[in-house]
Design a protein around this motif. Structure first.
Motif, PDB file in Angstrom:
ATOM      1  N   LEU A 593       0.833  -1.203   0.000  1.00 48.38           N
ATOM      2  CA  LEU A 593       0.000   0.000   0.000  1.00 48.38           C
ATOM      3  C   LEU A 593       0.868   1.253   0.000  1.00 48.38           C
ATOM      4  O   LEU A 593       0.529   2.254  -0.638  1.00 48.38           O
ATOM      5  N   ARG A 594       2.001   1.184   0.713  1.00 46.92           N
ATOM      6  CA  ARG A 594       2.932   2.311   0.702  1.00 46.92           C
ATOM      7  C   ARG A 594       3.489   2.532  -0.696  1.00 46.92           C
ATOM      8  O   ARG A 594       3.647   3.672  -1.148  1.00 46.92           O
ATOM      9  N   ASN A 604      -5.941   6.612  -6.426  1.00 50.67           N
ATOM     10  CA  ASN A 604      -6.540   7.636  -5.577  1.00 50.67           C
ATOM     11  C   ASN A 604      -6.989   6.995  -4.267  1.00 50.67           C
ATOM     12  O   ASN A 604      -6.767   5.801  -4.018  1.00 50.67           O
ATOM     13  N   SER A 605      -7.617   7.761  -3.410  1.00 55.06           N
ATOM     14  CA  SER A 605      -8.009   7.246  -2.094  1.00 55.06           C
ATOM     15  C   SER A 605      -8.970   6.068  -2.203  1.00 55.06           C
ATOM     16  O   SER A 605      -8.881   5.092  -1.442  1.00 55.06           O
ATOM     17  N   ALA A 610      -9.734  -0.105  -2.288  1.00 56.47           N
ATOM     18  CA  ALA A 610     -10.033  -1.307  -3.064  1.00 56.47           C
ATOM     19  C   ALA A 610      -8.819  -2.226  -3.136  1.00 56.47           C
ATOM     20  O   ALA A 610      -8.944  -3.459  -3.084  1.00 56.47           O
ATOM     21  N   LEU A 611      -7.616  -1.634  -3.256  1.00 56.78           N
ATOM     22  CA  LEU A 611      -6.389  -2.428  -3.293  1.00 56.78           C
ATOM     23  C   LEU A 611      -6.181  -3.176  -1.987  1.00 56.78           C
ATOM     24  O   LEU A 611      -5.783  -4.350  -1.982  1.00 56.78           O
ATOM     25  N   ASN A 651      -7.023  -6.644 -10.736  1.00 62.10           N
ATOM     26  CA  ASN A 651      -6.546  -5.556 -11.585  1.00 62.10           C
ATOM     27  C   ASN A 651      -5.627  -4.588 -10.850  1.00 62.10           C
ATOM     28  O   ASN A 651      -4.650  -4.091 -11.407  1.00 62.10           O
ATOM     29  N   TYR A 652      -5.888  -4.321  -9.587  1.00 63.29           N
ATOM     30  CA  TYR A 652      -5.042  -3.393  -8.829  1.00 63.29           C
ATOM     31  C   TYR A 652      -3.681  -4.020  -8.522  1.00 63.29           C
ATOM     32  O   TYR A 652      -2.653  -3.345  -8.570  1.00 63.29           O
ATOM     33  N   VAL A 653      -3.672  -5.297  -8.194  1.00 63.32           N
ATOM     34  CA  VAL A 653      -2.400  -5.981  -7.941  1.00 63.32           C
ATOM     35  C   VAL A 653      -1.575  -6.045  -9.216  1.00 63.32           C
ATOM     36  O   VAL A 653      -0.351  -5.829  -9.198  1.00 63.32           O
TER      37      VAL A 653
END
Length: 728
Positions: A593-594, A604-605, A610-611, A651-653
């Protein structure tokens, strides 16, 4: 309106049928009913009527269908003639030539006959203007087409000729061979590779022979230098367009470096690094740009020109690498900052050049090496076996291959005795050719200082060799790079603290073996380039331990720490949490996350929330799948995720993986481009223009992309570059 414009019926035929008006057609009953309602309720006062634009488009079309040349002006509430506006000035004033439909506009709606009067008979100005317009829109009637009008057979012949010329260009570009010859006249026996290859094709293909060179039309031989350059430019343009298409809007990093070509011009090479649709890391060379200087403003302007030309968005840029600025450079270059080490590498280069300057000396070196190996085998000094003790020679170092210096030092150590004998033979032979250099080299290599530098730099480059090789790989990823950097740092630190005595013993043993004098380490040492009176009094031990050994190792560590600083390391260590080793044991959600927070444009926030949820599901899923247990590196992880179709699920990963793989580690790919530049633009081709050099280099380096482009695409590009070329 009904009083002025009578409605048309299917049986009604307009008098202007043969002068360009629309033919009569049936009107749909519902459409006719709507039009009747509008006409019935139409306000009598023209000033109070709705504007034409306010009506349904179908209704407006009904009013203008009968005269397809009418244009309506909202501002003037008037009708104009398109044909006369375009071509009326070509004719004298005559029948139906009123300026009402050209300049002032027609507003006399009561007199519809005035419109037909404007059309006039077949030969009227209006109808002639209409014919001009029809001819203009007809490509076969175009003047350029008429000028180069060809028969069908001529088109076939031109296509064969162009295809043969393009085949020649393809072959020469892939091999990096020159096109032009010193004498391209018909009587010359050496016209250059392009004409010679075209003649070769003609000699082995009757169809080609019938349409090329002397059998081609005088203006369509396709052998002029400008034609050759246009063909090369068409090849390069299509190649880079295919690269941009393959990127498909993906994030990319920019790798930039500068180097002088053979004509002493500063050339800036540019490479794009991105992750393709399959999850593979791709690095593509996209061209070079001549720059007057290497200031930041000059480089920025050149990069801006490149982005504008290829219609690339700076918003997709996720990393930049500039040699000596933000990326690793060759660690041997760091060591050369010490004058003694710089002199040592100069001596090594000179030694390689002297011994390998002629075939005779190479043969002497091989014979001497064979005798030394035979003698060693008889004494059981060397091990025996298949593949061992092969014939070899001194390896030449290269600036664009970082590990080549390590290979050079290894070859000098293994062939030291044979090299000394070759140098002695050159001196005893008495030839003036390289006699002085041979004598100087012999004195240098038979010194304790040279041997110490030889074994010391062999240890340094041996410790960093794996890192240097890994950084020069096109598919290098951050995770593996960070692991190698850590190992390299630990090894160098261990050498600094514990390895000097062992190195000194190794050097002393080698000197004793080759009858080289070993100085007393407690005696005073004064460098040759310093004054004996003003130089500080230090011992040999202090010089070799502090000024050489410790200083060079600290420089290496400083270079690694600078390139991978605390801030950069935080970013890169976050990426190691994506590692697959030991069932994702390094996984750390907070660090990932960092890492995402470093890219606010992409996360974005809401995306971060979601991530965070997706990472929990992702790691649980990954640890249950056996397909991912044998993978090595996040590069293979990205490919496997795409192969399994999980890049859409997570998708985020997957976005994290793409950003990690896109980050550049080194500019080695750009340096390889400079090696290719020395092939494409050599001493015999030092007058190549910048554009031709860039085009030739692009196709030569990215030949795998170029091979996927068909001839038809390139020929169409070539045709559209200039007018009045033969028709395909």
């Amino acid at each position: 309106m009904e009083r002025y414009f009578k409605r048309r019926f299917a049986s009604t035929t307009s008098s202007s049928d043969n002068v360009g008006s629309s033919s009569s057609r049936d009107v749909d009953s519902s459409k006719e009913s709507e039009l009747q309602d509008i006409l019935a309720n139409l306000i009598a006062d023209p000033g109070l009527r709705p504007q034409m634009l306010d009506y349904d488009p179908n209704i407006r079309d009904e009013w203008f269908d009968e005269f397809d040349w009418l244009e309506y002006s909202i501002s003037k509430d008037a009708a104009f003639c398109l044909y006369c506006y375009l071509f009326k000035s070509n004719f004298r004033i005559g029948q139906g030539c009123s300026d009402a439909f050209k300049e002032m506009g027609f507003r006399n709606w009561k007199k519809k006959d005035k419109i037909r009067q404007h059309v006039g008979p077949v030969g009227s100005v209006h109808n002639q203007s209409r014919q001009y317009c029809v001819d203009l829109m007809n490509q076969k009637q175009h003047i350029q087409t008429a000028l180069i009008k060809q028969s069908e057979q001529a088109r076939i012949d031109y296509r064969i000729c162009l295809t043969a010329s393009l085949d020649c260009v393809r072959f020469l570009l892939r091999q990096g061979l020159p096109f032009r010859g010193h004498d391209e006249s018909d009587t010359s026996s050496n016209k250059g590779n392009y004409l010679e290859l075209l003649q070769f094709l003609a000699d082995h293909d009757e169809k080609v022979k019938a349409v090329v060179l002397e059998n081609a039309p005088g203006n369509l031989k396709l052998i002029a230098p400008t034609i050759q350059k246009d063909l090369v430019n068409a090849c390069a343009t299509e190649t880079i367009k295919k690269i941009i298409k393959d990127m498909d809007g993906a994030f990319f990093s920019l790798l930039v470096d500068e180097s002088r070509d053979v004509s002493v011009k500063e050339q800036m090479a540019v490479v794009f690094r991105y992750v393709d649709k399959s999850g593979d890391v791709i690095e593509r060379f996209v061209g070079i740009q001549h720059v007057r200087d290497t200031t930041s403003n000059s480089l920025k302007e050149a990069i801006d020109i490149l982005f504008a030309r290829e219609e690339l968005s700076i918003s997709m840029l996720r990393g930049q690498g500039y040699d000596g600025a933000s990326n690793m450079k060759a660690l041997v270059a760091v060591a050369k900052g010490n004058p003694d080490i710089a002199t040592f590498f100069t001596s090594c280069n000179s030694l390689v050049n002297i011994v390998g300057a002629s075939c005779k000396r190479r043969d002497i070196l091989r014979d001497q090496l064979q005798k030394d190996v035979t003698e060693a085998l008889e004494k059981d000094i060397f091990p025996t076996g298949r593949g061992l003790n092969q014939e070899t020679c001194l390896k030449r170092p290269g600036d664009t291959h970082w590990n080549s210096h390590y290979g050079t030092l290894l070859s000098i150590i293994s062939m030291f005795k044979s090299v000394v004998k070759v140098l002695k033979f050159i001196i005893e032979d008495g030839s003036t050719d390289n006699l002085g250099e041979a004598n100087r080299s012999l004195r240098e290599i038979q010194s304790f200082e040279f041997v110490f530098h030889l074994f010391f730099m062999r240890s340094i480059l041996g410790a960093t060799n794996d890192l240097s090789q890994a950084l020069q790989r096109k598919d290098q990823d951050i995770e593996n790079a960070m692991t190698l950097v850590k190992v390299c740092k630990d090894q160098l630190q261990h050498m600094r603290e514990n390895a000097f005595e062992a190195l000194l013993d190794q050097v002393s043993s080698s000197c004793a073996k080759h009858d080289i004098l070993v100085p007393n380490m407690d005696d005073a040492y004064v460098a040759q380039w310093r004054s004996h009176r003003r130089a500080p009094i230090i011992t040999h031990l202090h010089h070799y331990r502090v000024d050489i050994f410790i200083q060079i190792i600290e420089w290496q560590l400083a270079e690694l720490n600078h390139r991978f600083s605390e801030v950069n390391t935080e970013l890169l260590l976050c990426l190691t949490c994506l590692s697959l080793d030991d069932s994702f044991i390094a996984f750390d959600k907070q660090k990932l996350l960092r890492f995402a927070e470093f890219y606010p444009q992409d996360f974005n926030s809401r995306d971060l929330l979601a991530l965070e949820d997706q990472l929990e599901i992702y790691i649980t899923h990954m640890r249950t799948m056996t397909d991912f247990s044998q993978l090595k590196g996040i590069g293979s992880l990205a490919r496997k995720i795409v192969e399994k179709g999980l890049h859409r699920t997570y998708n985020y990963v997957y976005l994290l993986l793409r950003l990690a793989l896109t980050l550049p580690v080194a500019t080695a790919s750009v340096e390889r481009a400079f090696s290719a530049m020395n092939i494409v633009k050599g001493p015999l081709r030092n007058r190549m223009g910048d554009q031709w050099l860039s085009d030739s280099l692009l196709v030569y380096i990215e030949k795998d992309v170029f091979a996927c482009i068909d001839n038809e695409t390139i020929m169409l590009r070539f045709q559209n570059m200039k007018t009045r070329r033969g028709q395909l």
